[in-house]
Design a protein around this motif. Structure first.
Motif, short mmCIF file in Angstrom:
data_model
loop_
_atom_site.label_atom_id
_atom_site.label_comp_id
_atom_site.label_asym_id
_atom_site.label_seq_id
_atom_site.Cartn_x
_atom_site.Cartn_y
_atom_site.Cartn_z
N SER A 92 0.93 -1.07 0.03
CA SER A 92 0.17 -0.68 -0.16
C SER A 92 1.17 1.55 0.33
O SER A 92 1.53 1.26 1.35
CB SER A 92 -1.01 0.08 1.05
N THR A 93 0.90 2.09 -0.93
CA THR A 93 1.63 3.46 -0.82
C THR A 93 1.03 3.98 0.58
O THR A 93 1.97 4.97 0.81
CB THR A 93 1.04 4.35 -2.54
N ASN A 94 -0.09 4.66 1.00
CA ASN A 94 -0.34 4.87 2.46
C ASN A 94 0.94 4.40 3.19
O ASN A 94 1.14 5.17 4.12
CB ASN A 94 -2.01 4.11 2.41
N GLN A 116 -1.37 -2.42 -5.86
CA GLN A 116 -1.05 -2.23 -4.83
C GLN A 116 -1.89 -4.01 -4.09
O GLN A 116 -2.70 -4.44 -4.45
CB GLN A 116 -2.03 -1.49 -3.72
N LYS A 120 -5.46 0.47 0.73
CA LYS A 120 -6.85 0.10 1.51
C LYS A 120 -7.13 1.46 1.89
O LYS A 120 -7.54 2.49 0.83
CB LYS A 120 -5.29 1.01 2.98
N GLY A 121 -8.53 0.82 1.45
CA GLY A 121 -9.63 2.07 1.49
C GLY A 121 -10.37 2.68 2.48
O GLY A 121 -9.86 2.43 4.17
N ARG A 122 -11.31 3.53 2.74
CA ARG A 122 -12.06 4.79 3.70
C ARG A 122 -12.93 3.57 4.82
O ARG A 122 -12.73 1.67 4.19
CB ARG A 122 -12.42 5.07 3.47
N PHE A 127 -8.47 -1.58 -0.70
CA PHE A 127 -9.04 -0.76 -1.80
C PHE A 127 -8.63 -1.80 -3.05
O PHE A 127 -7.40 -2.05 -3.75
CB PHE A 127 -8.65 0.55 -2.12
N LYS A 186 -17.37 5.44 -10.13
CA LYS A 186 -16.58 5.89 -9.34
C LYS A 186 -15.43 5.69 -9.64
O LYS A 186 -14.99 4.41 -10.00
CB LYS A 186 -16.39 5.32 -7.68
N GLY A 189 -10.51 6.96 -5.45
CA GLY A 189 -10.93 7.07 -3.73
C GLY A 189 -10.25 8.00 -3.55
O GLY A 189 -8.77 7.33 -3.85
N ILE A 210 -4.18 8.38 -2.91
CA ILE A 210 -5.32 8.86 -4.04
C ILE A 210 -5.37 7.00 -4.83
O ILE A 210 -4.24 7.33 -5.32
CB ILE A 210 -5.07 10.18 -4.97
N GLY A 211 -6.52 6.91 -5.13
CA GLY A 211 -6.46 5.59 -6.22
C GLY A 211 -7.13 5.58 -7.40
O GLY A 211 -8.40 6.35 -7.33
C1 BTN Z 1 -12.19 4.91 -0.82
O1 BTN Z 1 -12.28 4.87 -1.92
O2 BTN Z 1 -12.17 4.16 0.07
C2 BTN Z 1 -9.88 5.02 -0.21
C3 BTN Z 1 -8.58 4.45 -1.49
C4 BTN Z 1 -8.28 5.02 -1.39
C5 BTN Z 1 -7.29 4.09 -2.32
C6 BTN Z 1 -5.55 4.80 -2.06
S1 BTN Z 1 -4.79 3.73 -3.58
C7 BTN Z 1 -3.25 5.30 -3.48
C8 BTN Z 1 -3.65 4.71 -0.97
N1 BTN Z 1 -2.92 3.64 -0.85
C9 BTN Z 1 -3.84 3.04 -0.28
O3 BTN Z 1 -3.43 2.01 0.32
N2 BTN Z 1 -5.38 3.95 -0.42
C10 BTN Z 1 -4.76 4.51 -1.12
#
Ligand code: BTN
Length: 325
Positions: A92-94, A116, A120-122, A127, A186, A189, A210-211
């Motif tokens: 995950s870049t985050n 990835q 990770k998503g919200r 994600f 969408k 995200g 940002i994905g």
């Molecule tokens: C969502 O819509 O739930 C948010 C998604 C966010 C995805 C991005 S991709 C780059 C960054 N790295 C992650 O693991 N998540 C975010």
């Protein structure tokens, strides 16, 4: 044929190698400056043109590959010194950006990947991040008050929506709270995560993730109805550079809320009746209670002002709504 058209035609006919500036200027009988102007103008139109000293120019075909050089090439001068980490695949870049932030990465550090394995998503969701997407995380060292943190995602949604519009030449919308939509699907995200300093209680870093979907080929069935992808003749490094620089620009002066009007104008939900979920679910919305409400507007902090069917009002600052019945 104009110099610009001629340069483009020559580059298109030589995509497997570089064409020198000297060759182009002799061929077209114009100065090297005229060639440089044509290249600059083509880049502004969205063509990704690589420039390498002593070799010349090369048109990057397809959507172009995001490499560190290509990205730096496309970033404006004020951001060419950013610390940029590029991966083909990463968990995950985050997660990576968080590790870097914890070990002193400066403001504006960027982690970017084409896929990835644990995106990770919200709200604790994952994600889906298949190959050839654009997955970006930016480290922010906030110089603004922590009460502004909620606006970080709001501003980023505007930065991404405007960048896609400019570079891909397609219309974008935003769905509260932070999803970017194209043709009612969408395409992007955003997930912002904070790192708090326990001593001071202040947010010492924010990771903006940002994905962007560039294709929905092979997407799982449950996502196929809601997920879309960007389209058009864009170059991935140009789009990524635009997203990064617009996001960083908006972070400079977040208190002024220059983006809030665009956020409102682009929002799909204003005036609509939506479902507000009163809890967090991973896959199945029926797991949590929900209420129907009319969206009255968006306040100065990006909060969603709603009127429930029982006549009560609320301003939502996070959570999830659905525009489907
Ligand atoms: C969502 O819509 O739930 C948010 C998604 C966010 C995805 C991005 S991709 C780059 C960054 N790295 C992650 O693991 N998540 C975010």
């Amino acid at each position: 044929m104009s110099v610009k058209e001629s340069v483009l035609t020559t580059l298109k006919n030589n995509t497997d190698g570089f064409v020198s500036g000297e060759f182009l200027s002799q061929k077209m009988d114009v100065s090297r400056t005229a060639i440089w102007k044509a290249i600059t103008s083509l880049r502004k139109e969205g063509y990704s043109i690589e420039a390498v000293t002593n070799k010349g120019y090369r048109l990057v075909t397809g959507n172009g590959c995001i490499t560190q050089d290509a990205l730096i090439n496309e970033l404006p001068d004020r951001y060419k010194q950013l610390d940029i980490h590029v991966y083909d695949t990463i968990d995950s870049t985050n997660t990576k950006a968080k590790q870097l932030a914890l070990t002193g990465a400066p403001h504006g550090t960027v982690v970017i990947a084409k896929s990835q394995t644990a995106g990770k998503g919200r709200l604790g969701r994952s994600f889906y991040s298949p190959k050839d997407g654009i997955y970006i995380s930016i480290v922010i060292k906030p110089d603004f008050d922590f009460t502004m943190s909620g606006l970080v995602t709001t501003a980023t949604a505007v930065a991404v929506a405007e960048s896609i519009e400019e570079i891909c030449d397609i219309k974008t919308d935003i769905k509260w709270v932070n999803d970017v939509y194209v043709d009612n699907k969408k395409v992007c995200g955003i997930l912002s995560e904070g790192i708090t300093d326990f001593e001071t209680g202040q947010i010492e870093s924010i990771i903006i993730g940002i994905g962007i979907n560039t294709s929905v080929e092979g997407f799982p069935k449950e996502l196929a109805d809601i997920a879309g992808a960007i389209s058009g003749e864009y170059s991935a490094p140009i789009l990524a550079a635009e997203v990064i620089s617009k996001t960083l620009d908006l972070m400079q002066d977040i208190e002024s809320r220059t983006f809030i009007d665009t956020y409102r104008q682009k929002n799909l939900v204003i005036g609509k009746t939506v479902t507000v979920y009163k809890g967090i679910y991973i896959n199945d919305p029926s797991e949590v209670p929900s209420s129907r409400a009319k969206v009255l507007g968006i306040d100065e902090n990006g909060g969603l002002m709603v009127l429930y069917t029982d006549g009560t009002r609320e301003t939502l600052t996070s959570g999830e709504i659905s525009i489907r019945i």
